[in-house]
Motif scaffolding. Structure first.
Motif, short mmCIF file in Angstrom:
data_model
loop_
_atom_site.label_atom_id
_atom_site.label_comp_id
_atom_site.label_asym_id
_atom_site.label_seq_id
_atom_site.Cartn_x
_atom_site.Cartn_y
_atom_site.Cartn_z
N SER A 1 0.84 -1.20 0.00
CA SER A 1 0.00 0.00 0.00
C SER A 1 0.87 1.25 0.00
O SER A 1 2.03 1.21 0.44
CB SER A 1 -0.91 0.02 1.22
N PRO A 2 0.34 2.39 -0.48
CA PRO A 2 1.11 3.64 -0.43
C PRO A 2 1.54 4.00 0.99
O PRO A 2 2.64 4.51 1.20
CB PRO A 2 0.13 4.67 -1.00
N SER A 3 0.68 3.74 1.97
CA SER A 3 1.02 4.03 3.36
C SER A 3 2.22 3.21 3.81
O SER A 3 3.11 3.73 4.50
CB SER A 3 -0.18 3.74 4.26
N ALA A 4 2.25 1.94 3.44
CA ALA A 4 3.36 1.08 3.84
C ALA A 4 4.66 1.50 3.16
O ALA A 4 5.74 1.44 3.76
CB ALA A 4 3.04 -0.37 3.51
N LEU A 5 4.58 1.94 1.90
CA LEU A 5 5.78 2.39 1.20
C LEU A 5 6.34 3.67 1.82
O LEU A 5 7.55 3.87 1.89
CB LEU A 5 5.48 2.58 -0.29
N ALA A 6 5.45 4.54 2.29
CA ALA A 6 5.91 5.74 3.01
C ALA A 6 6.60 5.32 4.31
O ALA A 6 7.61 5.91 4.72
CB ALA A 6 4.74 6.67 3.30
N ALA A 7 6.06 4.28 4.97
CA ALA A 7 6.69 3.77 6.19
C ALA A 7 8.07 3.19 5.88
O ALA A 7 9.00 3.33 6.69
CB ALA A 7 5.79 2.71 6.83
N VAL A 8 8.22 2.54 4.74
CA VAL A 8 9.52 1.98 4.35
C VAL A 8 10.56 3.09 4.22
O VAL A 8 11.70 2.95 4.68
CB VAL A 8 9.39 1.21 3.02
N GLU A 9 10.19 4.19 3.59
CA GLU A 9 11.13 5.30 3.44
C GLU A 9 11.57 5.83 4.80
O GLU A 9 12.76 6.08 5.04
CB GLU A 9 10.49 6.41 2.61
N ALA A 10 10.60 6.03 5.69
CA ALA A 10 10.91 6.53 7.03
C ALA A 10 11.78 5.53 7.79
O ALA A 10 12.74 5.91 8.47
CB ALA A 10 9.63 6.82 7.80
N ALA A 11 11.46 4.25 7.68
CA ALA A 11 12.22 3.21 8.38
C ALA A 11 13.65 3.13 7.85
O ALA A 11 14.60 2.93 8.62
CB ALA A 11 11.51 1.87 8.23
N ALA A 12 13.82 3.26 6.54
CA ALA A 12 15.16 3.20 5.95
C ALA A 12 16.02 4.35 6.47
O ALA A 12 17.20 4.16 6.79
CB ALA A 12 15.06 3.24 4.43
N GLN A 13 15.44 5.53 6.55
CA GLN A 13 16.19 6.68 7.05
C GLN A 13 16.53 6.50 8.53
O GLN A 13 17.63 6.86 8.97
CB GLN A 13 15.38 7.95 6.81
N GLU A 14 15.60 5.93 9.30
CA GLU A 14 15.87 5.66 10.71
C GLU A 14 17.02 4.66 10.85
O GLU A 14 17.91 4.84 11.68
CB GLU A 14 14.62 5.11 11.39
N ALA A 15 16.98 3.60 10.05
CA ALA A 15 18.03 2.58 10.14
C ALA A 15 19.39 3.17 9.79
O ALA A 15 20.40 2.88 10.45
CB ALA A 15 17.69 1.41 9.21
N LEU A 16 19.43 3.99 8.76
CA LEU A 16 20.70 4.60 8.35
C LEU A 16 21.24 5.52 9.44
O LEU A 16 22.43 5.48 9.76
CB LEU A 16 20.51 5.37 7.05
N MET A 17 20.37 6.33 10.03
CA MET A 17 20.80 7.23 11.12
C MET A 17 21.34 6.46 12.31
O MET A 17 22.29 6.88 12.97
CB MET A 17 19.63 8.11 11.57
N ARG A 18 20.71 5.33 12.59
CA ARG A 18 21.07 4.54 13.77
C ARG A 18 22.22 3.56 13.51
O ARG A 18 22.68 2.90 14.43
CB ARG A 18 19.85 3.76 14.24
N GLY A 19 22.64 3.42 12.26
CA GLY A 19 23.64 2.42 11.92
C GLY A 19 23.12 1.02 12.11
O GLY A 19 23.87 0.09 12.46
N ALA A 20 21.82 0.84 11.86
CA ALA A 20 21.16 -0.45 12.09
C ALA A 20 20.75 -1.09 10.77
O ALA A 20 20.66 -0.43 9.73
CB ALA A 20 19.92 -0.25 12.97
N ARG A 21 20.52 -2.37 10.83
CA ARG A 21 19.99 -3.10 9.68
C ARG A 21 18.50 -2.82 9.54
O ARG A 21 17.78 -2.70 10.54
CB ARG A 21 20.25 -4.60 9.89
#
Length: 294
Positions: free
Chosen positions: A13-33
């Motif tokens: 869903s579009p909502s889930a894809l927006a969540a993916v973008e936010a999650a990817a940025q969070e993971a990169l900031m945190r140095g997490a997988r």
């Protein structure tokens, strides 16, 4: 900082894809997988994983799920180049599957509504359940945040808001953002269209009450200020109704952080009317932190 991956639930869903973008940025900031998951109950549904003999060869459930995951990972890599991402299909009911994933995650990210394998992933069901029962903080992605806005945390005293405040300071530090700590006081009942009961109506000394609430906020922030001297903090104490005050304050924020429970104006937060209002109407993503998670 907690260990473990940042987990995001996807369903195409579009909502889930927006969540993916936010999650990817969070993971990169945190140095997490980044761990991208899709939950589906096909074993119980007895649906063949491959395509129908009467349909196209790529028309089966498995092919559809693989497409959803591939699209999500592609979106994650575009949103946060350099992030390390993997994916998995989890058999089972989505709420149960995501709650189980939260046991080893440092952050769970979901969209505010969903479809397909996450049917019912909308406010009032999966996201609210996870907010109340997840074993890690939960970020519900809704609307586009103000990228240069502050992180906003709703504060309800030192003891009740410790986890939310700690998470908010961490997020502000990671994002290089200011932190706005908002404490709303004065309303004991904030339901429906009825006139709220204001503590000032009973006591009458506004200046003394305001000073007391400002002291509570200062106490709630003091330990975290010492731990994160790099974070600029703006403390706000507002007399008013909790729900509209929080929603209006979220307009200029890039993230809003709330605790899972509260007292006074925050009673039943994320299990009652205030939580429903924030998750339905906030103008930015909302992170929910249960007590004891940070």
């Amino acid at each position: 900082m907690m260990s473990g991956p940042v987990v995001v639930g996807v369903d195409g869903s579009p909502s889930a894809l927006a969540a993916v973008e936010a999650a990817a940025q969070e993971a990169l900031m945190r140095g997490a997988r980044l761990h991208v998951v899709h939950a589906f109950i096909w074993p119980a549904m007895h649906v063949p994983p491959g395509g129908s003999p009467l349909g196209p060869p790529a028309g089966g459930v498995r092919e559809s799920v693989e497409h959803v995951l591939a699209e999500a990972v592609e979106r994650a890599l575009a949103a946060a180049p350099g992030v390390v991402a993997d994916h998995a299909v989890i058999p089972g009911e989505p709420v149960t599957a995501l709650e189980a994933e939260s046991r080893t995650a440092q952050l769970m990210v979901v969209g505010h509504r969903g479809s397909g394998g996450f049917a019912g992933l909308r406010l009032g069901s999966t996201s609210v359940h996870l907010a109340a029962h997840s074993h890690c903080p939960v970020m519900v992605v809704r609307d586009r945040p103000v990228k240069d806005g502050p992180v906003l945390v709703a504060v309800d005293g030192p003891r009740h808001s410790h986890g939310a405040i700690a998470f908010a300071f961490q997020e502000a530090s990671l994002r290089g953002a200011d932190l706005v700590a908002l404490h709303v006081w004065g309303t004991w009942s904030d339901h429906g269209d009825t006139r709220p009961l204001d503590v000032v109506d009973l006591i009458g000394d506004v200046e003394t009450l305001q000073a007391h609430e400002e002291q509570l906020l200062d106490e709630a922030l003091s330990e975290h200020r010492r731990e994160h001297p790099e974070v600029p903090v703006r403390a706000r104490v507002v007399r008013g109704r909790t729900r509209p005050t929080l929603i209006e304050a979220s307009r200029g924020a890039q993230l809003m952080v709330v605790g899972a429970r509260g007292r006074g104006g925050f009673t039943g937060l994320l299990l009652g009317s205030v939580s429903q209002a924030v998750l339905h109407h906030a103008h930015c993503p909302v992170a929910v932190v249960r007590s004891g998670l940070t």
